[in-house]
Design a protein around this motif. Structure first.
Motif, PDB file in Angstrom:
ATOM      1  N   ASP A 268       0.837  -1.201   0.000  1.00  0.00           N
ATOM      2  CA  ASP A 268       0.000   0.000   0.000  1.00  0.00           C
ATOM      3  C   ASP A 268       0.872   1.252   0.000  1.00  0.00           C
ATOM      4  O   ASP A 268       1.780   1.388   0.828  1.00  0.00           O
ATOM      5  CB  ASP A 268      -0.906   0.021   1.243  1.00  0.00           C
ATOM      6  CG  ASP A 268      -2.009  -1.020   1.176  1.00  0.00           C
ATOM      7  OD1 ASP A 268      -2.267  -1.527   0.065  1.00  0.00           O
ATOM      8  OD2 ASP A 268      -2.619  -1.309   2.222  1.00  0.00           O
ATOM      9  N   ASP A 270       0.754   5.727  -0.368  1.00  0.00           N
ATOM     10  CA  ASP A 270      -0.148   6.868  -0.241  1.00  0.00           C
ATOM     11  C   ASP A 270      -0.252   7.595  -1.580  1.00  0.00           C
ATOM     12  O   ASP A 270       0.316   7.156  -2.585  1.00  0.00           O
ATOM     13  CB  ASP A 270       0.283   7.802   0.893  1.00  0.00           C
ATOM     14  CG  ASP A 270       1.572   8.557   0.596  1.00  0.00           C
ATOM     15  OD1 ASP A 270       2.055   8.544  -0.558  1.00  0.00           O
ATOM     16  OD2 ASP A 270       2.114   9.193   1.526  1.00  0.00           O
ATOM     17  N   TYR A 274       4.520   7.241  -1.362  1.00  0.00           N
ATOM     18  CA  TYR A 274       5.307   6.767  -0.227  1.00  0.00           C
ATOM     19  C   TYR A 274       4.676   5.505   0.364  1.00  0.00           C
ATOM     20  O   TYR A 274       3.444   5.353   0.357  1.00  0.00           O
ATOM     21  CB  TYR A 274       5.403   7.838   0.861  1.00  0.00           C
ATOM     22  CG  TYR A 274       6.261   9.023   0.493  1.00  0.00           C
ATOM     23  CD1 TYR A 274       7.579   9.106   0.920  1.00  0.00           C
ATOM     24  CD2 TYR A 274       5.758  10.060  -0.286  1.00  0.00           C
ATOM     25  CE1 TYR A 274       8.375  10.193   0.587  1.00  0.00           C
ATOM     26  CE2 TYR A 274       6.544  11.147  -0.638  1.00  0.00           C
ATOM     27  CZ  TYR A 274       7.848  11.205  -0.202  1.00  0.00           C
ATOM     28  OH  TYR A 274       8.635  12.271  -0.545  1.00  0.00           O
ATOM     29  N   LYS A 276       3.023   3.175   2.875  1.00  0.00           N
ATOM     30  CA  LYS A 276       2.210   3.362   4.071  1.00  0.00           C
ATOM     31  C   LYS A 276       2.613   2.333   5.121  1.00  0.00           C
ATOM     32  O   LYS A 276       2.728   1.142   4.833  1.00  0.00           O
ATOM     33  CB  LYS A 276       0.730   3.213   3.730  1.00  0.00           C
ATOM     34  CG  LYS A 276       0.203   4.292   2.797  1.00  0.00           C
ATOM     35  CD  LYS A 276      -1.208   4.006   2.327  1.00  0.00           C
ATOM     36  CE  LYS A 276      -2.218   4.132   3.439  1.00  0.00           C
ATOM     37  NZ  LYS A 276      -3.614   3.977   2.930  1.00  0.00           N
ATOM     38  N   THR A 284       4.419  -2.733   7.044  1.00  0.00           N
ATOM     39  CA  THR A 284       3.570  -2.453   5.887  1.00  0.00           C
ATOM     40  C   THR A 284       2.368  -3.390   5.937  1.00  0.00           C
ATOM     41  O   THR A 284       2.189  -4.140   6.893  1.00  0.00           O
ATOM     42  CB  THR A 284       4.354  -2.682   4.578  1.00  0.00           C
ATOM     43  OG1 THR A 284       4.588  -4.102   4.406  1.00  0.00           O
ATOM     44  CG2 THR A 284       5.680  -1.948   4.603  1.00  0.00           C
ATOM     45  N   ASN A 285       1.559  -3.364   4.880  1.00  0.00           N
ATOM     46  CA  ASN A 285       0.415  -4.275   4.851  1.00  0.00           C
ATOM     47  C   ASN A 285       0.830  -5.709   4.547  1.00  0.00           C
ATOM     48  O   ASN A 285       0.011  -6.631   4.622  1.00  0.00           O
ATOM     49  CB  ASN A 285      -0.611  -3.817   3.803  1.00  0.00           C
ATOM     50  CG  ASN A 285      -0.054  -3.848   2.396  1.00  0.00           C
ATOM     51  OD1 ASN A 285       0.941  -3.177   2.089  1.00  0.00           O
ATOM     52  ND2 ASN A 285      -0.680  -4.610   1.515  1.00  0.00           N
ATOM     53  N   GLN A 296       9.338   6.062   3.307  1.00  0.00           N
ATOM     54  CA  GLN A 296       8.042   6.088   3.991  1.00  0.00           C
ATOM     55  C   GLN A 296       7.833   7.386   4.781  1.00  0.00           C
ATOM     56  O   GLN A 296       6.842   7.527   5.488  1.00  0.00           O
ATOM     57  CB  GLN A 296       7.893   4.866   4.913  1.00  0.00           C
ATOM     58  CG  GLN A 296       9.008   4.679   5.930  1.00  0.00           C
ATOM     59  CD  GLN A 296       8.881   5.507   7.189  1.00  0.00           C
ATOM     60  OE1 GLN A 296       7.823   5.511   7.813  1.00  0.00           O
ATOM     61  NE2 GLN A 296       9.947   6.197   7.563  1.00  0.00           N
TER      62      GLN A 296
END
Length: 351
Positions: A268, A270, A274, A276, A284-285, A296
């Motif tokens: 993911d 933004d 960058y 997220k 991260t995810n 980031q």
């Protein structure tokens, strides 16, 4: 030839990457760092290798050259046990575990086997400041031209001298106001007829007695005496009228580009590209993928904050690897199914 497997891999060699490496090596996790060779346009060590005097990094009361600082960080990483590969990573696949990694030259087609695999990866690939490639820019880069007012604004060549900031957003306004502490006057060049900055920041900028905002104005070149910048040439975007502003400093505040090509479409990001992360962490995810440094961080972008986030990434990665090892052990003994393991470490969404 079977891929080389690593417990944890660090991609990037700036302050974030080396701090993560130092912590991970001291935790006996035998990290491997791919420091890159001109990756993202920088030599190993990242943006600091293009910086001269660094006066705001703790532990150096007399300042330190950017390249020297990165050499010391690299030396410490190696001493602690980090294996450093001076190679660039061109592909990273986080869709399955362990993660698959391709070194430059090994990815010949979509079916190419990875050169390496890793249980965890710290992405510390950084970001690069947007530049305008003006005539004279290369000659006077770091000799009057900079992309970081907070990093360079206090150096002697800018003190009590006229300075120029390019940009119309919040970052430009913040940097211009910051520079008023050092420069005799700060000129802000805005190519449109209004500022993009928030109302509060715009009002603060416009009323500052040491700031002159030039609307509908773009820079066209950088002039100097052969050693240092002395002036910036300009052009009115409406009338075409050309001008010149005496200045010992030119600061770009037109944004940065995070180096996220490796993980686009997997992690993911933004709206500005960058990575997220979960607030207060480097996670991260994707479980096992951690982000540190400017890749980031679009707010602070300082060597010391990058180093701090590298520490966070290392501690997060150490905890993740411990949990992964424990879960794999339970799976092997039959107390946990492979499905449970896959579900526990599957990618998350909507950080």
């Amino acid at each position: 030839m079977a891929p080389q497997h690593h417990k944890v891999t660090i991609i990037g060699s700036g302050p974030a990457g080396h701090t993560a490496a130092i912590y991970l090596a001291r935790a006996n996790l035998a990290p491997t760092m791919f420091e890159g060779m001109m990756a993202n346009g920088f030599a190993p060590g990242g943006q600091l290798t293009t910086t001269t005097d660094v006066e705001n990094f703790p532990g150096f009361p007399n300042g330190v050259m950017g390249g020297e600082l990165m050499d010391k960080m690299r030396e410490q990483s190696v001493r602690c046990g980090t294996v450093i590969e001076t190679e660039t990573i061109t592909k990273l696949d986080c869709s399955s575990r362990p993660f698959k990694i391709w070194r430059e030259g090994t990815e010949t087609n979509s079916a190419s086997e990875p050169s390496d695999t890793s249980d965890a990866v710290v992405i510390a690939t950084g970001a690069s400041a947007k530049r305008m490639n003006l005539p004279g820019e290369d000659k006077y880069w770091q000799s009057g031209i900079s992309a970081c007012a907070v990093c360079d604004g206090a150096v002697p060549i800018f003190r009590n001298k006229p300075l120029v900031v390019i940009g119309g957003g919040d970052s430009a306004a913040e940097e211009a106001i910051y520079l008023t502490k050092y420069g005799s006057q700060v000129h802000v060049l805005v190519r449109r007829d209004k500022l993009r900055a928030s109302k509060v920041m715009a009002a603060r900028l416009l009323k500052h007695p040491k700031v002159i905002v030039h609307f509908n104005t773009s820079p066209t070149g950088a002039l100097g005496d052969g050693s240092l910048l002395t002036a910036v040439t300009t052009k009115n975007t409406l009338t075409g009228e050309e001008g010149q502003i005496e200045a010992n400093g030119l600061f770009y505040a037109i944004g940065h580009v995070p180096a996220t090509e490796l993980i686009k479409g997997q992690v993911d990001l933004d709206n500005d590209g960058y990575i997220k992360v979960i607030p207060g962490s480097s996670e991260t995810n994707i479980p096992g993928l951690f982000a540190a440094g400017d890749v980031q961080d679009k707010r602070y972008r300082q060597a010391v904050t990058s180093a701090g986030s590298g520490c966070m990434a290392a501690l997060d990665a150490e905890r993740f690897l411990s949990e992964l090892e424990e879960s794999q052990s339970e799976t092997n003994t039959g107390s946990q199914s492979q499905l449970d393991l896959d579900m526990k470490f599957k990618p998350k969404s909507n950080l």
